[in-house]
Design an enzyme around this catalytic site. Structure first.
Site, PDB file in Angstrom:
ATOM      1  N   PRO A 236       0.903  -1.609   0.034  1.00  0.00           N
ATOM      2  CG  PRO A 236      -0.054  -0.781   2.199  1.00  0.00           C
ATOM      3  CD  PRO A 236       0.951  -1.722   1.485  1.00  0.00           C
ATOM      4  CG  ASP A 406       5.331  -0.421   2.904  1.00  0.00           C
ATOM      5  OD1 ASP A 406       3.459  -0.296   3.360  1.00  0.00           O
ATOM      6  OD2 ASP A 406       6.030  -1.664   3.162  1.00  0.00           O
ATOM      7  CG  HIS A 407      -0.092   5.425   3.990  1.00  0.00           C
ATOM      8  ND1 HIS A 407      -0.049   5.423   5.540  1.00  0.00           N
ATOM      9  CD2 HIS A 407      -0.680   6.296   2.803  1.00  0.00           C
ATOM     10  CE1 HIS A 407       0.134   6.384   5.421  1.00  0.00           C
ATOM     11  NE2 HIS A 407      -0.884   6.923   4.885  1.00  0.00           N
ATOM     12  NE  ARG A 408       3.577  -3.155   4.566  1.00  0.00           N
ATOM     13  CZ  ARG A 408       4.083  -3.987   3.744  1.00  0.00           C
ATOM     14  NH1 ARG A 408       3.161  -5.480   4.015  1.00  0.00           N
ATOM     15  NH2 ARG A 408       5.589  -4.169   3.160  1.00  0.00           N
TER      16      ARG A 408
END
Length: 434
Positions: A236, A406-408
């Site tokens: 994501p 990486d939005h995590r």
């Protein structure tokens, strides 16, 4: 102790993503005597061409995979005889390998394994013919499954290429029935897709051929790039752009350019200095449940080479001055063009920089490499009219930087703070020379 008279030279795994290798050239021909540590073959992996050494003394009796052809990792590519008297035995074994008939002579040992082979297994009822030289050689996933289900690999008959034991062979030996591949209904598939959106990777549809078109297969490097790009779709990611004035950076570049410093090195150094203040942008998410904070700041820089793309790594970029970085960068690029990079020189990056500014591209988005938290895309520096804090207009040079993250693990505020720090370094670049 019975010494093996014939040993197999296997196709080695030269990188973590390599599944097969192509023989570029043989340094040793059939009949040549080689010593332990001699380079016998040059193999093209998915990243570079590398010399492969032999672990034993002997005579190259038979070349099973000639130059220009490919073989999967773990497959035998040549047979090494202990003495001249054993060459005929190796030739007979090679014929058995090519015909798929069992070989009754003394079994060969892998040139990549120092431990003795497992004890011979009892003959199962009507097994598929497998050459003795490859019996017991299993894929890494098959070994993992065998350990989980307590399956003795010595008693498993391999059905893979060259008799290699596959995961399916291990599951069959453990009595596990293969799962039928049933296409889920749209209603049932929706929640599954939502639950595993991070791990699921869309598979590209196979399109019908275009009449009159020429189909050219991927090279090993192009196949690796394709695989990595598809894998990146499961992350994501989000993107943030930031405009940066570059007048002072351009002036510094003109001063250090005669000393061999490139703009790429200046950008890499600035990125490394900013990452030191924002370690989360230098982190990665490898298991989907945790942060991996990297102890080193290693800047991977995308380089286009003939037939592909590779990312040589400037290790410890925050700790080296721009002159040492420039020297190291020239060496890396030279090795990359010659496809001679070692694995640690292209797979140890913690942050990637992609610069298309030299081509006049003003802005672009880069695709996040697997295993990293962020990648920076740098556009060209172009003249623009800008107002200063007092409201006076002047012509300034400005470049656009876009970062994909990486939005995590990296959130919008994290990335914005990193870009502000990076912009301050670029707009007042004297610290780059310290």
């Amino acid at each position: 102790v019975v010494r093996a008279k014939i040993r197999e030279i296997f196709m080695p795994a030269l990188s973590s993503t390599m599944t097969e290798g192509k023989i570029v050239s043989w340094a040793a021909a059939e009949g040549d005597r080689v010593a332990k540590g001699d380079a016998v073959v040059v193999v093209e992996s998915d990243k570079a061409d590398m010399d492969v050494e032999t672990f034993y003394d002997g005579i190259v009796a038979v070349v099973l995979v000639p130059a220009g052809e490919s073989a999967p990792v773990g497959a035998p590519i040549a047979l090494l005889a202990e003495s001249e008297e054993d060459v005929a035995l190796a030739v007979a074994q090679a014929q058995a390998l090519s015909s798929g008939q069992p070989q009754q002579e003394a079994p060969a040992l892998s040139d990549a394994a120092a431990s003795p082979p497992p004890p011979a297994a009892p003959v199962a009822a009507a097994p598929a013919p497998v050459a003795a030289g490859t019996k017991g050689v299993a894929t890494p996933q098959a070994k993992k499954l065998a350990k989980q289900h307590r399956v003795d690999l010595a008693k498993v008959t391999g059905t893979g290429q060259f008799g290699r034991i596959t995961p399916a062979d291990v599951e069959a030996a453990a009595g596990i029935q293969p799962k039928p591949k049933v296409a889920p209904t749209p209603a049932a598939a929706a929640p599954v897709a939502a639950a595993s959106s991070v791990r699921a990777v869309p598979q590209a549809a196979v399109l019908p051929p275009v009449p009159g078109a020429t189909v050219v297969p991927f090279t090993a490097m192009q196949a690796a790039v394709s695989k990595n790009m598809v894998e990146s779709l499961s992350v994501p990611a989000f993107r943030v752009g930031y405009p940066i004035l570059t007048d002072k950076l351009d002036a510094l570049y003109e001063k250090v350019k005669p000393k061999g410093v490139t703009m790429t090195v200046l950008l890499a150094k600035a990125a490394a200095m900013a990452l030191a203040q924002h370690p989360v942008v230098n982190a990665s998410c490898r298991d989907g449940t945790s942060f991996t904070y990297n102890s080193s700041i290693n800047i991977a820089v995308a380089v286009s080479i003939d037939g592909g793309l590779i990312t040589p790594v400037l290790e410890q970029a925050d700790k080296l001055d721009i002159y040492l970085l420039s020297q190291k960068w020239k060496e890396l690029v030279k090795k990359a063009r010659a496809k001679q990079l070692q694995p640690n020189e292209y797979n140890s990056g913690t942050f990637t920089l992609s610069n298309l500014g030299m081509f006049g591209v003003d802005r672009f988005d880069a695709i996040l490499p697997p295993g990293q938290g962020a990648i920076m895309a740098v556009g060209a520096s172009k003249s623009t009219v800008a107002a200063d804090k007092d409201g006076f207009f002047s012509v300034k040079s400005k470049m656009m930087v876009n970062v994909t993250a990486d939005h995590r693990i990296v959130y919008g505020a994290d990335l914005a703070a990193f870009l502000q720090t990076f912009a301050k370094i670029i707009e007042d670049p004297e610290s780059l020379t310290l």
